[in-house]
Design a protein around this motif. Structure first.
Motif, short mmCIF file in Angstrom:
data_model
loop_
_atom_site.label_atom_id
_atom_site.label_comp_id
_atom_site.label_asym_id
_atom_site.label_seq_id
_atom_site.Cartn_x
_atom_site.Cartn_y
_atom_site.Cartn_z
N UNK A 156 9.44 3.66 -0.46
CA UNK A 156 9.77 2.65 -1.49
C UNK A 156 8.97 1.38 -1.25
N UNK A 157 8.94 0.96 0.04
CA UNK A 157 8.15 -0.25 0.35
C UNK A 157 6.69 -0.05 0.00
N UNK A 158 6.15 1.12 0.41
CA UNK A 158 4.73 1.41 0.11
C UNK A 158 4.48 1.45 -1.37
N UNK A 159 5.40 2.09 -2.12
CA UNK A 159 5.23 2.20 -3.57
C UNK A 159 5.29 0.82 -4.24
N UNK A 160 6.28 0.01 -3.75
CA UNK A 160 6.38 -1.34 -4.34
C UNK A 160 5.10 -2.12 -4.10
N UNK A 161 4.60 -1.99 -2.85
CA UNK A 161 3.33 -2.68 -2.56
C UNK A 161 2.17 -2.05 -3.32
N UNK A 162 2.22 -0.70 -3.44
CA UNK A 162 1.15 0.01 -4.17
C UNK A 162 1.13 -0.33 -5.64
N UNK A 163 2.34 -0.52 -6.23
CA UNK A 163 2.39 -0.88 -7.65
C UNK A 163 1.77 -2.25 -7.88
N UNK A 164 2.06 -3.14 -6.96
CA UNK A 164 1.44 -4.48 -7.06
C UNK A 164 -0.07 -4.35 -6.94
N UNK A 165 -0.50 -3.41 -6.03
CA UNK A 165 -1.94 -3.21 -5.82
C UNK A 165 -2.58 -2.51 -7.01
N UNK A 166 -1.90 -1.52 -7.60
CA UNK A 166 -2.48 -0.70 -8.66
C UNK A 166 -2.58 -1.42 -9.99
N UNK A 167 -1.85 -2.52 -10.20
CA UNK A 167 -1.85 -3.22 -11.51
C UNK A 167 -2.50 -4.61 -11.41
N UNK A 201 -1.16 14.33 13.48
CA UNK A 201 -0.69 13.99 12.13
C UNK A 201 -0.06 12.61 12.12
N UNK A 202 0.78 12.36 13.16
CA UNK A 202 1.43 11.05 13.23
C UNK A 202 0.40 9.94 13.42
N UNK A 203 -0.62 10.21 14.27
CA UNK A 203 -1.70 9.21 14.47
C UNK A 203 -2.44 8.95 13.18
N UNK A 204 -2.77 10.05 12.47
CA UNK A 204 -3.48 9.90 11.21
C UNK A 204 -2.63 9.11 10.22
N UNK A 205 -1.32 9.48 10.17
CA UNK A 205 -0.43 8.77 9.25
C UNK A 205 -0.38 7.29 9.59
N UNK A 206 -0.26 7.02 10.91
CA UNK A 206 -0.23 5.59 11.32
C UNK A 206 -1.54 4.89 10.97
N UNK A 207 -2.67 5.62 11.19
CA UNK A 207 -3.97 5.04 10.83
C UNK A 207 -4.03 4.74 9.33
N UNK A 208 -3.58 5.70 8.54
CA UNK A 208 -3.59 5.52 7.10
C UNK A 208 -2.69 4.36 6.69
N UNK A 209 -1.51 4.29 7.34
CA UNK A 209 -0.58 3.19 7.05
C UNK A 209 -1.24 1.87 7.36
N UNK A 210 -1.91 1.84 8.52
CA UNK A 210 -2.59 0.58 8.89
C UNK A 210 -3.69 0.22 7.88
N UNK A 211 -4.48 1.25 7.49
CA UNK A 211 -5.55 0.98 6.50
C UNK A 211 -4.95 0.49 5.19
N UNK A 212 -3.84 1.14 4.76
CA UNK A 212 -3.18 0.71 3.52
C UNK A 212 -2.66 -0.72 3.65
N UNK A 213 -2.08 -1.02 4.83
CA UNK A 213 -1.60 -2.39 5.03
C UNK A 213 -2.75 -3.40 4.95
N UNK A 214 -3.89 -3.01 5.59
CA UNK A 214 -5.07 -3.90 5.49
C UNK A 214 -5.53 -4.08 4.06
N UNK A 215 -5.57 -2.96 3.32
CA UNK A 215 -5.94 -3.05 1.89
C UNK A 215 -4.98 -3.95 1.14
N UNK A 216 -3.66 -3.77 1.47
CA UNK A 216 -2.64 -4.60 0.82
C UNK A 216 -2.92 -6.09 1.07
N UNK A 217 -3.16 -6.39 2.34
CA UNK A 217 -3.43 -7.81 2.68
C UNK A 217 -4.65 -8.33 1.91
N UNK A 218 -5.68 -7.46 1.83
CA UNK A 218 -6.87 -7.88 1.07
C UNK A 218 -6.54 -8.13 -0.38
#
Length: 1955
Positions: free
Chosen positions: A974-985, A1633-1650
């Motif tokens: 939900x948090x990711x989606x809420x942030x993603x919606x802000x990012x996608x629009x 898988x967990x490392x990749x997921x964490x990496x992806x989460x971190x990349x998404x968080x960085x993108x969010x911050x940008x």
């Protein structure tokens, strides 16, 4: 006789004790067995195989216990049989001995009569001699002496006669017997003494008559001399006795004196030690103080010395005093000695006087004798008559006493008689001792004199030493040391002597004591060893029997297992048939039981008829007894009637026995039914036992088969050996018989001088040799047969091995069959339950039958009492004064006999009743055992249910945990989606930027994919592609809508052109995106995509598998639930059945104990013990009688006298017979007593044990029910929590949907606003921005808005120019706004499609999470498998160790056997050497035999030569008879010598023959021994070979098993390694898988911050641009206003939405629960505070009213003085207490106290306590404590004060409301059913109720939560108060107000307070 009887008694006691002990041990074993059975099943086993193993082990344990109990039972049975045999033998022996004693008594009676005749003859001779001897007549002066003496003698005789008659009151059953025996004994003793005296007198008178011829004068002197000598001898004997007694007293006095001396010496030593210490101190002071400085110290020491001197003088004075005392005692002793000497002189004078009187007495002897004889005759006649009367009286008294004893069973103890006898003995002893006291005192005084003299000597020596030391001290201090040394030496010598004497004394005493102790210890040890040895013997015998039985059982089991394995296939059908047959048999048995009951009823009727006949016969007897008191014929009629009575009683007994037989048959039928049921159970259990036996005992079977084969071989060998030995023995016997015959014939022939004897003997020897050769050949044949048998056994072994293989195959088939049997087991369980119900019904029927039997018993007892009363009446009639004649005695005897028969019949009936009770006890025990077994089954089922429940709880916990994880994952999504919606629009202005960012992200993703491709990334790529496609479609739709709008607007061509340019740009962007997508789709990633698709398919397959596993698990879960519910139902049924059984047990206990039967039981036991004591005393008396009789017989054996014995021989015989019968009865009663005692003890023990077991079972049942209720509660709670979690999930999903909707709304609003801004923005800006966005990179893009806004002035100028045009454009823009709103609706539909996409994404996420869970479950299952494998490995390792140990043990056994074999070989060698020696001896004997035979032949030749010579000599004699006598004589001499030589030769030959025969016998014995040894050798060799083969086979099997175990180990280790590798790979994959997921989460968080940064910059730039526009564009005021409005709305919306989202996130994570709890608690507090305030305001109004009412009531109370005003007054006071304010309530309580009559001080004290025990305390407890259990307390409020004190009136009203409701049982509702008054919203109720159960208001509870009015249920409050009791009619009750469940208690309170 007495010793023999004692031996039998002790033997019987020991045997009965053993029986009792064995019974107690048996009961103990049963209790232990039941405990073990109850404690079984506690082990929780997860696996089915381990469960089977555990059950098998338990079955084996149970079988072992059963076998032990069986052996115990057999042993007890044998013991019982032995005891019965002993009893019979003892009875036979007693009968024989009684017969012997009767014959002896008859002989003694004859001897007595002879003795009496002899006595009379002697007396006559004495009289004649006296008449002849007396020369002078007796003077008249002597007559008074004679008369006095005669009177004394007569008085003594009369007293002697009267003593046994008066003093002796008899033992109840044996008064006449004992008195007669004692009297006869005394009479015999007296007669024997008189005979002795008379004989002595006869001898004396004979001497006198002989001497009278010689000298008449010297006779008197000789007689006096003789009598004086006799008196001297008697005095000397008495003196020796007294000397012995004095010596004993002397020894005692010496001991006392030694003790005194020891004390004195100890004190003396202590005094000396003190003196020495003082002297040493003084010496030290003297030595220490040297020179002139010593003078003051000497001065100080002088008083000390003086003190010591004074103390020594005092000691000397004390010694002198002691000396004076001793001298005084000496003087007293001297005086006593003088008095004793005077007494001695007086005694000597008295002796002289007596001697003088003796001469006078001699003269009066003759007269006395004559008078004595006359008086004796008269007294004997009187004594006979008196004795007969006394005998009859005692007989009557005995009969009456026996009847009284049997009636009351409380006999008078015979201790009084013993006391009387002891008193008489003591009186006689005192009379004897009075003579001896004087001489004893004399001797004691002499001893004391000697002791005192010794003491004075010793004291003088000690004092002389002390005085010397004193004088030395006074005279010179210099000589102190010398004096001290002297005194010390003397003291030491005295001490040493004293100590030596003491030591010797002590050593002697200790030695004596130790010897005694050693002897006693040795005796005890010997006895203990004897008992131990006997017990060991018995135990070894029992063990041997048990081992034999076990052997037989094992053989039977082996054979049974072989047969049952073949018949297993048929057993199912047979079992079903047997079940049907059992049902049929049950029906038949029930019919038979009904028929038996009918028969019982008929028997009861017949018994009643017989009893009526009996009563009629009794009435007739009464009439007959009333009529025939006068005549003699009445006795005979009575005897006939009594016989009829006895016959009727016998018939009654027969009827009872038949009834009991019928009952026993009924019981046997029931037992058969039970046995059939148990067989049906056993049939099921046997299959399981067979499986277990076959599994466990495969190895045992192999061994047993081998052992059997070896045993068969050994038995065959033994059989052959025994047959050979038998044949040999027969041959030996025949040979010996032949040899004996031959020897006899040879001897006869030798006597007859036959020469052919030697030849026959030689032929016999040759025949013997031939027979020996034949035997040797037969033995060889036997050896060959044994070898062939050995081969046969080997073949048999091979066959058995093949059979074992078949057995293993059969076992496998049987395992398959076991599954079907398990299914049948459930059906059998149901049948078992039905059978249990039937058994309970039968138990009820049995109980009813028991009640009937008890009633019958009571009736029989009453009849008994009636019969006894009638017998008493008969006896009273017969005891009336009648003529003392012989028929009367006969009547008495017949009556006694009838009474004895009656008593025997009553005893039999009692024994039968005891047996019936025992049977009932056994039945109860059997039912108890059945109930225990059912309980055990229930316990096992419960434990299984527990295990299943635990598994289900674990599964639910796992599920809940997984759901929690899902919820957390969903929160993150939900948090990711809420942030993603802000990012996608983003705004349309930055669309190009977004696209480029997307391409960059795609490139980044492609780069990541190259590095590590995973499922999540693939799904991300697919999702991104789909999102791009949806965005393209949306953009196309937008473009179409815009084109349509532009077509409609022809006016705005410029805008159309601009829009066309925009469309071109968009098309270009779309083309670029398509190209990029094609690049992504094609190129080098196509292979990756294929790989990913394959992986997806594999994952889908895995997912399907996991889903299948999950479905199976859910199915299992549902099955377990259903099983659990079924078990719970079964448990409930079983608990109900148990409660019923307990009630029935209680009822039975009450039945068995009606109206204090326990007290009756105790009384009967006491009566029994009393009777037993009486019987013991009677037995002692009988033994004494027997001893006295024996002594009388022995004494009377060699004596003779005159006079009648007082009792006829016939009466004596009758008495002896009665004594024997009584002895037998006594023995029987003793045995019965012991049996009763043992049974009573056993019953008590068993009842106690059963009660304990019942209590334990009840406790277990309670605990089980509690645990089941807890489990059900836990289960319900888990289900509720699971449902709550599901609800929360649903609510979260709804909230997610709402959040997504809000996000979509926000994005649409953003798009709308940004679109408007884009439209407002000028075209140039758009063109520049588009050109810049297409060419520039990310940094240039960030700088582009600033570059655009650097040229504001030019744009403003252009805008001013175009103001006029733009005013028109504003109007168009408004229209465009409308159109845009329409487009917004279109975008909403697009957003819906996006929501669907989000849903799809969520579904995929859920599927992925499910797959992850499945993986986790797989990992867990693999881990469980690993743990199981490890456990199995450990078990295998343990088994291997056990096997290794067994191998080592077998090796050790093999070594031991080899050692035994060596020993046997050595013994064989020894035997062989012996046999060689014997053979050599035999050869030597043969040689000697040959030599002897040669010698014999030579002798025969010599004999023939001699005979020829004799013939020649005869011829020569005939020729030369004339004149040749000398030669003839010579020849005759030679002939004689030759004949003698021939005889000698014959004797030598006979001896040689005998020796030869002996040697032959020895050789045969040696040969038999040799044969035995060879057979033993063969046997041992065979056993050795067998053991070696067995060992080799075992070792082979163990090595194979070890190899197999090692292979299994390697396989398991390989599997473990594979599983570890798989685990490692899976864990590494999961980690990656967990490392990749964490990496992806971190990349998404960085993108969010940008993105956030970009958005902020864009906003800043927008704001600056807007401000600049507002500043520079004054002309665009309207536009600015519109823009400002739009900006304000946007800002407000945006900021509000952002803040709300952030708050929701934070609060939902941190503060949601806390705020909800606070809100609910505040609401509750507010409601309660409001209600409290309202109630307080109302209460104050009501209190004023109540005070007025109180005043009025006081006035009314003073007027009225009846009961009702008090009630009204108390009620008003009671109500007024609650209406008054708290400060004035104490006054109300004081008023109540004054009304009740309490003093003011007491009331003040009670108010002063004010605790829980005070007045207010009981009020608070009464109201507040009632619902303490069910209603939780409310938290304390700040407004309403402490708890109950604030709302007391409310509590009282609530109490009245509760009390007015009907008393229903307390229905415990769950927390969510009870709704509060102002409940929080529905979403939060579950959380609030679930999390805060403590905050529950008791006054807001619904009616269902109210406390019940049961007195027992209320835990709080004082139990004894009136208000706590249930409502009575006297108290007023409120009518219940109907309130709905939704309404609260507050509303009711308000209504009540308003009323």
């Amino acid at each position: 006789m007495s010793s023999w009887l004692g031996g039998i008694g002790s033997g019987l006691g020991q045997s009965l004790g053993q029986v009792g002990g064995s019974l107690s041990s048996f009961t103990g074993q049963i209790s232990n067995f039941t405990k073990d059975m109850l404690l079984e099943g506690v082990e929780e086993v997860g696996d089915a195989a381990t469960e089977l193993h555990v059950s098998n082990t338990k079955l084996a344990d149970i079988e072992g216990a059963f076998a032990s109990q069986k052996s115990e039972y057999d042993r007890l049975r044998r013991l019982h049989a032995e005891l019965e045999e002993k009893l019979e033998a003892s009875e036979i022996q007693i009968k024989g001995q009684s017969a012997d004693y009767r014959t002896l008594l008859q002989q003694k009676d004859v001897e007595l009569s002879h003795l009496k005749a002899r006595q009379s003859g002697l007396q006559e001779e004495v009289q004649n001699l006296q008449h002849s001897a007396q020369s002078a007549s007796v003077g008249p002066a002597m007559l008074p002496v004679t008369t006095s003496s005669s009177t004394t003698t007569s008085s003594s005789v009369s007293s002697y006669m009267s003593r046994p008659l008066d003093s002796h009151q008899g033992f109840h059953g044996d008064e006449m017997d004992l008195s007669d025996v004692i009297w006869s004994q005394q009479e015999i003793n007296r007669l024997s003494t008189e005979v002795m005296r008379l004989e002595a007198e006869v001898a004396h008178w004979r001497r006198m008559s002989q001497a009278s011829t010689a000298a008449a004068a010297g006779n008197g002197d000789q007689e006096e001399v003789l009598k004086l000598q006799r008196t001297i001898k008697e005095l000397r004997e008495e003196m020796s006795r007294e000397v012995d007694e004095h010596q004993h007293e002397l020894a005692a006095l010496q001991d006392a004196q030694r003790q005194k001396m020891a004390d004195i010496t100890r004190r003396h030593r202590e005094d000396l030690a003190e003196y020495e210490e003082r002297i040493e101190e003084l010496e030290e002071q003297i030595h220490g103080g040297g020179g002139p400085a010593t003078s003051p110290s000497d001065a100080s020491k002088l008083p000390e010395l003086q003190k010591t001197i004074s103390s020594l003088q005092e000691a000397a004075d004390q010694r002198e005093n002691q000396l004076a005392e001793l001298s005084a005692s000496l003087e007293e002793a001297h005086t006593k000695q003088a008095s004793l000497q005077a007494e001695k002189d007086e005694a000597q004078e008295e002796n002289t006087g007596l001697l003088q009187n003796y001469t006078r007495l001699q003269a009066s002897v003759t007269e006395l004798q004559t008078r004595v004889q006359e008086q004796e005759g008269k007294s004997l006649q009187k004594a006979q008559l008196d004795h007969e009367i006394q005998v009859l009286k005692t007989n009557l008294a005995e009969a009456e006493k026996e009847i009284a004893d049997l009636k009351s069973m409380t006999g008078v103890s015979e201790e009084v008689e013993h006391a009387d006898i002891l008193e008489l003995n003591t009186i006689i002893g005192t009379l004897r001792q009075e003579k001896e006291i004087l001489e004893q005192e004399k001797l004691t005084l002499q001893d004391r004199l000697e002791i005192s003299e010794e003491q004075t000597v010793s004291n003088n020596e000690a004092e002389s030493g002390a005085t010397e030391s004193l004088e030395d001290l006074k005279a010179e201090l210099e000589r102190r040391e010398k004096a001290l040394s002297n005194t010390e030496e003397e003291r030491d010598t005295l001490m040493s002597e004293l100590e030596e004497l003491d030591r010797q004394n002590q050593e002697a005493t200790q030695h004596m004591i130790s010897v005694k102790e050693q002897l006693s210890g040795q005796l005890r040890e010997a006895e203990a060893e004897l008992t131990g040895l006997t017990t060991e013997l018995n135990t070894t015998k029992d063990q041997r029997r048990a081992l034999e039985q076990e052997l037989e059982n094992q053989k039977e089991k082996a054979s049974q297992s072989a047969f049952t394995l073949n018949d297993l296939h048929m057993s199912k059908q047979e079992l079903e048939q047997t079940v049907k047959e059992l049902k049929d048999k049950l029906g038949h048995a029930q019919e038979q039981s009904r028929e038996a009951r009918r028969e019982i009823t008929e028997l009861k009727r017949t018994s009643q008829e017989r009893e009526e006949q009996l009563s009629l016969a009794k009435a007739e007897l009464d009439h007959a007894g009333g009529r025939g008191t006068g005549a003699q014929g009445t006795g005979e009629k009575q005897a006939g009637k009594e016989r009829e009575l006895s016959e009727l009683k016998r018939q009654l007994d027969e009827m009872r026995s038949s009834q009991q037989k019928v009952l026993s048959e009924d019981y046997e039928l029931k037992m058969e039914i039970r046995r059939l049921e148990t067989q049906s159970e056993q049939a099921v259990g046997k299959t399981e036992e067979l499986t277990k036996q076959m599994k466990e005992s495969l190895g045992a079977l192999n061994r047993s088969v081998r052992e059997k084969d070896t045993r068969i071989e050994a038995l065959k060998l033994e059989k052959s050996q025994i047959e050979g030995e038998l044949e040999q023995a027969e041959r030996m016997l025949t040979e010996q018989g032949k040899q004996f015959q031959q020897t006899i014939e040879e001897l006869t022939r030798a006597r007859s001088m036959d020469a052919s004897a030697l030849q026959t003997e030689h032929e016999c020897a040759i025949k013997l040799n031939q027979e020996k050769d034949m035997e040797i050949s037969q033995l060889k044949r036997d050896v060959e047969q044994l070898a062939s048998d050995h081969r046969d056994t080997n073949e048999m072994l091979s066959i058995t091995v093949a059979g074992q293989k078949q057995l293993t195959d059969l076992l496998q088939e049987k395992d398959v069959f076991m599954d079907t049997l398990k299914q049948n087991a459930s059906d059998l369980q149901k049948e078992m339950e039905n059978s249990i119900l039937v058994v309970t019904k039968e138990a009820d029927a049995l109980k009813l039958a028991l009640e009937e039997k008890d009633k019958q018993l009571g009736g029989m007892k009453e009849k008994n009492s009636h019969l006894k009363e009638e017998i008493d009446r008969f006896r009273d009639q017969q005891s009336r004064p009648q003529t003392l004649s012989e028929p009367r005695t006969l009547d008495i005897i017949t009556e006694l006999e009838t009474e004895i028969t009656q008593l025997k019949s009553s005893r039999n009936s009692l024994e039968e009743e005891v047996q019936i009770l025992r049977r009932t006890m056994e039945e109860l025990q059997a039912s108890l055992l059945l109930s225990q077994q059912s309980l055990q089954g229930q316990q096992t089922e419960l434990e299984q249910a527990h295990a299943r429940h635990q598994q289900t709880t674990l599964n639910y916990d796992r599920l809940i945990h997984a759901r929690d994880e899902e919820i957390s994952c969903l929160h993150q999504t939900v948090d990711q989606l809420s942030e993603g919606r802000v990012r996608d629009s983003p705004p349309v202005q930055g669309e190009v930027i977004l696209q480029e960012e997307k391409t960059q992200t795609l490139n980044q993703e492609n780069g990541n994919e190259k590095h590590d491709l995973s499922k999540v990334e693939i799904e991300r790529l697919v999702r991104g592609i789909k999102e791009k496609e949806t965005e393209i479609s949306l953009l196309n739709e937008k473009n179409l809508s815009l084109t349509r709008q532009l077509d409609q607007l022809v006016v705005y061509r410029d805008e159309v052109s601009k829009l066309s340019q925009l469309i071109l740009q968009k098309d270009l962007e779309i083309q670029a995106l398509h190209a990029r997508l094609s690049m992504v789709g094609g190129g080098g990633h196509s292979q990756d995509v294929m790989f990913l698709q394959q992986q997806l398919q594999a994952y889908a397959v895995e997912r399907e598998q996991v889903l299948a596993v999950l479905n199976e698990k859910t199915r299992e879960n549902s099955q377990l639930r259903s099983d659990y519910h079924r078990l719970m139902d079964i448990m409930a049924g079983k608990e109900a059945a148990l409660s019923k059984l307990q009630q029935e047990n209680q009822r039975l206990f009450n039945m068995s104990d009606p109206s204090g039967s326990q007290e009756m039981f105790k009384e009967t036991i006491q009566n029994l013990s009393r009777i037993i004591r009486e019987k013991d005393i009677e037995i002692d008396a009988l033994t004494q009688k027997c001893q006295t009789l024996v002594t009388v017989l022995q004494s009377s054996a060699g004596e003779f006298g005159s006079g009648s014995g007082g009792v006829s021989s016939n009466q004596f015989e009758e008495l002896l017979q009665e004594r024997d019968t009584l002895k037998q009865q006594v023995k029987k009663m003793e045995e019965w007593k012991q049996q009763v005692i043992t049974t009573v003890k056993n019953m008590q023990h068993e009842s106690a044990q059963l009660q304990e077991e019942l209590i334990k079972l009840q406790g277990q049942v309670c605990a089980d029910s509690d645990s089941s209720s807890k489990l059900s509660v836990d289960y319900a709670g888990l289900i509720q929590s699971y449902e709550q979690k599901e609800r929360r999930l649903g609510s979260l999903s709804q909230e997610l949907a709402q959040v997504q909707q809000t996000i979509t709304q926000l994005s649409t609003t953003k798009d709308v606003l940004l679109g408007k801004l884009d439209i407002v923005a000028p075209e140039v800006v758009a063109a520049q921005a588009s050109g810049a966005s297409l060419t520039a990179d990310a940094p240039s893009r960030q700088a582009s808005p600033t570059a655009n806004y650097e040229k504001p002035t030019e744009e403003i100028i252009q805008l001013r120019i175009q103001l006029a045009e733009k005013e028109n454009i504003i109007v168009t823009l408004q229209e465009n706004n409308r159109r845009l709103s329409n487009s917004a609706s279109a975008t909403e539909s697009e957003q819906r499609s996006q929501v669907e996409e989000v849903r799809l994404v969520r579904e995929r996420l859920e599927a992925l999470q499910g797959s992850v869970r499945e993986k986790d479950l797989l990992i867990k299952t693999k881990g469980d498998q690993l743990s199981h494998v490890r456990e199995s490995l450990r078990n295998r390792e343990n088994d291997n160790e056990v096997l290794k140990q067994a191998v080592t043990n077998l090796k050790e056994r093999a070594l031991i056997l080899e050692m035994d074999g060596r020993k046997l070989k050595e013994e064989n060698e020894l035997v062989a050497s012996r046999s060689r020696e014997k053979e050599s001896e035999f050869r030597a004997l043969q040689e000697t035999n040959m030599q002897v035979s040669l010698l014999l032949r030579e002798k025969e030749f010599e004999l023939s030569a001699v005979s020829e010579k004799s013939a020649t000599v005869e011829r020569m004699l005939k020729d030369k008879e004339q004149g040749k006598s000398g030669e003839l004589n010579q020849l005759l001499n030679e002939l004689k010598s030759m004949q003698e030589k021939a005889l000698a030769f014959q004797q030598e030959r006979d001896q040689v023959m005998m020796a030869l025969k002996q040697k032959q016998m020895e050789t045969t014995a040696v040969q038999t021994e040799l044969q035995h040894m060879r057979d033993k050798e063969q046997r041992l060799n065979l056993e050795l070979e067998r053991l070696r083969n067995h060992l080799l086979e075992i070792e082979d099997s163990y090595t194979r098993e070890a190899l197999a175990a090692e292979d299994r180990e390697t396989e398991l280790r390989r599997r473990v390694a594979l599983l570890d590798d798989k685990l490692a790979t899976s864990s590494s994959a999961v980690e990656n898988a967990s490392q990749q997921a964490s990496m992806q989460v971190e990349s998404l968080q960085e993108q969010l911050t940008r993105v956030v940064k970009q958005r902020d910059e864009a906003l800043i730039s927008l704001r600056t641009s807007q401000e600049q526009v507002n500043q520079y564009a004054v002309s665009l005021s309207n536009l600015q206003m519109v823009l400002e409005q739009f900006q304000q709305e946007e800002k407000a919306m945006y900021s509000a939405e952002l803040d709300r989202l952030k708050k929701e996130k934070d609060e939902w994570k941190r503060k949601a629960l806390r705020l909800e709890d606070q809100a609910s608690s505040l609401q509750v507090n507010l409601d309660e505070a409001n209600s409290a305030l309202e109630s307080a305001s109302r209460l104050t109004d009501q209190l004023d009213l109540n005070e007025e009412q109180i005043d009025e009531l006081k006035k009314q109370g003073e007027q009225r003085q009846t009961k009702t005003p008090y009630k009204v007054l108390m009620r008003n006071l009671f109500l007024g207490y609650f209406h008054t304010p708290k400060t004035k309530r104490a006054d109300v309580l004081r008023l109540m106290g004054s009304v009740l009559g309490l003093s003011r001080e007491d009331v003040d004290k009670m108010l002063g306590e004010d605790g829980p025990h005070g007045v207010t305390g009981w009020m608070s407890n009464w109201l507040g404590g009632r619902g303490a259990q069910s209603v939780p307390n409310t938290p304390q409020k700040p407004t309403s004060g402490q708890g109950f004190n604030s709302s007391f009136s409310e509590m009282f009203v609530k109490f009245l409301e509760i009390e007015s409701t009907p008393s229903l049982p307390a229905a415990r509702l769950p927390a969510h059913d009870i709704k509060a008054l102002s409940a929080p919203p529905q979403r939060r109720t579950a959380a609030a109720l679930g999390k805060r159960p403590g905050e529950f208001n008791p006054f807001l509870a619904s009616r269902s939560a109210a406390v019940p009015l049961l007195a027992g249920s209320s835990s709080g409050g004082s139990g004894g108060h009136l208000l706590m009791k249930p409502i009575s009619d006297a108290l007023p009750t409120f009518t219940p107000v109907p309130v709905s469940a939704e309404d609260s208690g507050g509303a009711v309170l308000k209504d009540l307070l308003k009323q």
